[in-house]
Each structure stands twice: as C-alpha cells, then as structure tokens.
Design a protein around this motif. Sequence first.
Motif, PDB file in Angstrom:
ATOM      1  N   ARG A   7       0.833  -1.209   0.000  1.00 43.43           N
ATOM      2  CA  ARG A   7       0.000   0.000   0.000  1.00 43.43           C
ATOM      3  C   ARG A   7       0.864   1.254   0.000  1.00 43.43           C
ATOM      4  O   ARG A   7       2.011   1.231   0.426  1.00 43.43           O
ATOM      5  CB  ARG A   7      -0.877   0.029   1.257  1.00 43.43           C
ATOM      6  CG  ARG A   7      -1.773  -1.168   1.433  1.00 43.43           C
ATOM      7  CD  ARG A   7      -2.665  -0.991   2.653  1.00 43.43           C
ATOM      8  NE  ARG A   7      -1.921  -1.082   3.893  1.00 43.43           N
ATOM      9  CZ  ARG A   7      -2.133  -1.999   4.833  1.00 43.43           C
ATOM     10  NH1 ARG A   7      -3.064  -2.910   4.672  1.00 43.43           N
ATOM     11  NH2 ARG A   7      -1.417  -1.993   5.938  1.00 43.43           N
ATOM     12  N   ARG A   8       0.258   2.342  -0.429  1.00 43.93           N
ATOM     13  CA  ARG A   8       0.956   3.638  -0.370  1.00 43.93           C
ATOM     14  C   ARG A   8       1.378   3.975   1.055  1.00 43.93           C
ATOM     15  O   ARG A   8       2.409   4.595   1.274  1.00 43.93           O
ATOM     16  CB  ARG A   8       0.060   4.753  -0.908  1.00 43.93           C
ATOM     17  CG  ARG A   8      -0.021   4.754  -2.402  1.00 43.93           C
ATOM     18  CD  ARG A   8      -0.710   6.023  -2.905  1.00 43.93           C
ATOM     19  NE  ARG A   8      -0.904   5.909  -4.324  1.00 43.93           N
ATOM     20  CZ  ARG A   8      -2.051   6.100  -4.941  1.00 43.93           C
ATOM     21  NH1 ARG A   8      -3.112   6.468  -4.262  1.00 43.93           N
ATOM     22  NH2 ARG A   8      -2.147   5.970  -6.235  1.00 43.93           N
ATOM     23  N   SER A   9       0.568   3.547   2.019  1.00 45.55           N
ATOM     24  CA  SER A   9       0.876   3.851   3.426  1.00 45.55           C
ATOM     25  C   SER A   9       2.120   3.108   3.924  1.00 45.55           C
ATOM     26  O   SER A   9       2.614   3.394   5.018  1.00 45.55           O
ATOM     27  CB  SER A   9      -0.325   3.526   4.314  1.00 45.55           C
ATOM     28  OG  SER A   9      -0.655   2.154   4.215  1.00 45.55           O
ATOM     29  N   ASP A  10       2.661   2.200   3.120  1.00 45.18           N
ATOM     30  CA  ASP A  10       3.907   1.502   3.478  1.00 45.18           C
ATOM     31  C   ASP A  10       5.142   2.352   3.170  1.00 45.18           C
ATOM     32  O   ASP A  10       6.264   1.925   3.443  1.00 45.18           O
ATOM     33  CB  ASP A  10       4.024   0.177   2.701  1.00 45.18           C
ATOM     34  CG  ASP A  10       2.993  -0.845   3.123  1.00 45.18           C
ATOM     35  OD1 ASP A  10       2.742  -0.961   4.343  1.00 45.18           O
ATOM     36  OD2 ASP A  10       2.445  -1.520   2.241  1.00 45.18           O
ATOM     37  N   ALA A  11       4.947   3.523   2.609  1.00 42.13           N
ATOM     38  CA  ALA A  11       6.063   4.334   2.105  1.00 42.13           C
ATOM     39  C   ALA A  11       7.173   4.537   3.125  1.00 42.13           C
ATOM     40  O   ALA A  11       8.344   4.277   2.836  1.00 42.13           O
ATOM     41  CB  ALA A  11       5.556   5.683   1.600  1.00 42.13           C
ATOM     42  N   SER A  42      10.887   6.779  -6.757  1.00 38.68           N
ATOM     43  CA  SER A  42      10.179   6.995  -5.498  1.00 38.68           C
ATOM     44  C   SER A  42       9.241   5.834  -5.233  1.00 38.68           C
ATOM     45  O   SER A  42       8.795   5.134  -6.150  1.00 38.68           O
ATOM     46  CB  SER A  42       9.380   8.301  -5.538  1.00 38.68           C
ATOM     47  OG  SER A  42       8.247   8.150  -6.379  1.00 38.68           O
ATOM     48  N   THR A  44       6.191   6.103  -4.219  1.00 46.71           N
ATOM     49  CA  THR A  44       4.888   6.436  -4.796  1.00 46.71           C
ATOM     50  C   THR A  44       4.827   6.025  -6.263  1.00 46.71           C
ATOM     51  O   THR A  44       3.843   5.432  -6.707  1.00 46.71           O
ATOM     52  CB  THR A  44       4.609   7.947  -4.649  1.00 46.71           C
ATOM     53  OG1 THR A  44       4.690   8.288  -3.257  1.00 46.71           O
ATOM     54  CG2 THR A  44       3.252   8.316  -5.188  1.00 46.71           C
ATOM     55  N   THR A  45       5.887   6.303  -7.021  1.00 47.04           N
ATOM     56  CA  THR A  45       5.934   5.906  -8.432  1.00 47.04           C
ATOM     57  C   THR A  45       5.938   4.391  -8.560  1.00 47.04           C
ATOM     58  O   THR A  45       5.239   3.830  -9.410  1.00 47.04           O
ATOM     59  CB  THR A  45       7.185   6.493  -9.115  1.00 47.04           C
ATOM     60  OG1 THR A  45       7.147   7.914  -8.958  1.00 47.04           O
ATOM     61  CG2 THR A  45       7.224   6.142 -10.589  1.00 47.04           C
ATOM     62  N   VAL A  47       4.684   2.142  -6.431  1.00 45.55           N
ATOM     63  CA  VAL A  47       3.346   1.628  -6.096  1.00 45.55           C
ATOM     64  C   VAL A  47       2.367   1.912  -7.228  1.00 45.55           C
ATOM     65  O   VAL A  47       1.563   1.061  -7.591  1.00 45.55           O
ATOM     66  CB  VAL A  47       2.844   2.200  -4.751  1.00 45.55           C
ATOM     67  CG1 VAL A  47       1.381   1.873  -4.522  1.00 45.55           C
ATOM     68  CG2 VAL A  47       3.688   1.655  -3.611  1.00 45.55           C
ATOM     69  N   ARG A  48       2.464   3.093  -7.824  1.00 46.01           N
ATOM     70  CA  ARG A  48       1.583   3.441  -8.940  1.00 46.01           C
ATOM     71  C   ARG A  48       1.776   2.453 -10.095  1.00 46.01           C
ATOM     72  O   ARG A  48       0.809   1.938 -10.651  1.00 46.01           O
ATOM     73  CB  ARG A  48       1.849   4.870  -9.401  1.00 46.01           C
ATOM     74  CG  ARG A  48       0.833   5.382 -10.404  1.00 46.01           C
ATOM     75  CD  ARG A  48       1.076   6.837 -10.810  1.00 46.01           C
ATOM     76  NE  ARG A  48       1.177   7.720  -9.664  1.00 46.01           N
ATOM     77  CZ  ARG A  48       2.236   8.484  -9.384  1.00 46.01           C
ATOM     78  NH1 ARG A  48       3.298   8.467 -10.176  1.00 46.01           N
ATOM     79  NH2 ARG A  48       2.235   9.264  -8.339  1.00 46.01           N
ATOM     80  N   ARG A  51       0.460  -1.038  -9.055  1.00 45.59           N
ATOM     81  CA  ARG A  51      -1.015  -1.072  -9.054  1.00 45.59           C
ATOM     82  C   ARG A  51      -1.568  -1.120 -10.478  1.00 45.59           C
ATOM     83  O   ARG A  51      -2.537  -1.832 -10.745  1.00 45.59           O
ATOM     84  CB  ARG A  51      -1.576   0.134  -8.312  1.00 45.59           C
ATOM     85  CG  ARG A  51      -1.499  -0.009  -6.827  1.00 45.59           C
ATOM     86  CD  ARG A  51      -2.198   1.129  -6.167  1.00 45.59           C
ATOM     87  NE  ARG A  51      -2.302   0.865  -4.747  1.00 45.59           N
ATOM     88  CZ  ARG A  51      -2.971   1.614  -3.914  1.00 45.59           C
ATOM     89  NH1 ARG A  51      -3.597   2.683  -4.355  1.00 45.59           N
ATOM     90  NH2 ARG A  51      -3.011   1.313  -2.646  1.00 45.59           N
TER      91      ARG A  51
END
Length: 187
Positions: A7-11, A42, A44-45, A47-48, A51
């Motif tokens: 998940r994003r929250s794992d960042a 990153s 975020t990138t 995970v994007r 996904r």
Amino acid sequence: MTIRPLRRSDARAWRSARQQNAAWLIPWDATAPPGTSARPVSFTTLVRRLRRSARRGTTMPFAVEVEGRFAGQVTVNNIVRGSALFASVGYWIDRRFAGRGVMPRAVAMTIDHCLTTAGLHRVEIAIRPENSNSLRVVEKLEIAEVGFAPRYLHIDGAWRDHRIFAVTSEEAPYGLLRRLDVAEPHE
C-alpha cells in the motif's frame, strides 16, 4: 507473519528498510539496462506502476509483515494467462528479519495463492548463483531447479546469470506452506 497487498501507506517503512539495507540489497537489485527507462525513483511511483500492472492482471505486489512491522516484499511478476498460466516471483527482506524463516514462509504463501486462488499452473523463481540466502529459500521449499539462464536479468549494473527454479500445481497438491510446515514444524 503475514503477507498483504503493498500500500501507499507503506512508504515510510519501505523507504526506511531499503535505506538501512542498501548495501545488503544492492548486489541483488534489478537495475535498468543502458538505453531503457529508469526504474522508479520513489516509492509512490513504484506503487503506482505496480497497481497499474495489478489492474492489468500481470503483477501482484505483497508486503511482508512480522508482528505488524514491515519486513520486506514479495512480488509476483510477468503473470501470463492463456495456455501458459505462469508467473515469476521476486522478493527481498530487511536484514533484521533474515535467517528467521520469514521469507520461505512468505514465498510459500505467495506461491500457494498463485497456484490456487489466482489459478496459475507454474511459478518460477530466478536466482543469481551466488545468492546463497535466496537459494536457501527454494531449498527449504523443495522447489526444483529447472534450468540455467545466462545473462538473464540486469542486476546491480550488469546482465547476470540466474539459476531457474519452478513449481507446478501438480508438484505441490497440498501447497508449499504445508510442505514447509512438515519439513520444519512451526512453533
């Protein structure tokens, strides 16, 4: 120990684990070959992209947790449907959790999911010949070696040879987790 979707929250936990383990992971990390797009810079990138691939049905990214703490990642890649029904699995673990049986269990759970719920027939793992820690994972899971691939993946800045291991649904009718528990009873 659990596995769950990344998940994003794992960042924060992911970045921290990667930074603290950078020297330990670099020899095994995939790199972008010259002339190709760079790997995500990153989380975020990353995970994007994962996904997006997951929505297309070609990837399943999982976080590994130990006692609620982020411990690593297992990713099912290159999922092929049709007459093949196969995929590849890659993984990494925070060194603090290495040697405790976490990754064999996480890989077993992931492959069992692939061979049952996801409906795949075959799952492969490619490992550099000198990566004794990863070789121990497939050894514990009794996954057969099926080949050798010269210059198979771009790792740590160069094309690297890999040993190929694979398991099919027929070879693990009761699952790899059960096979692991029989070989090394969980306490």
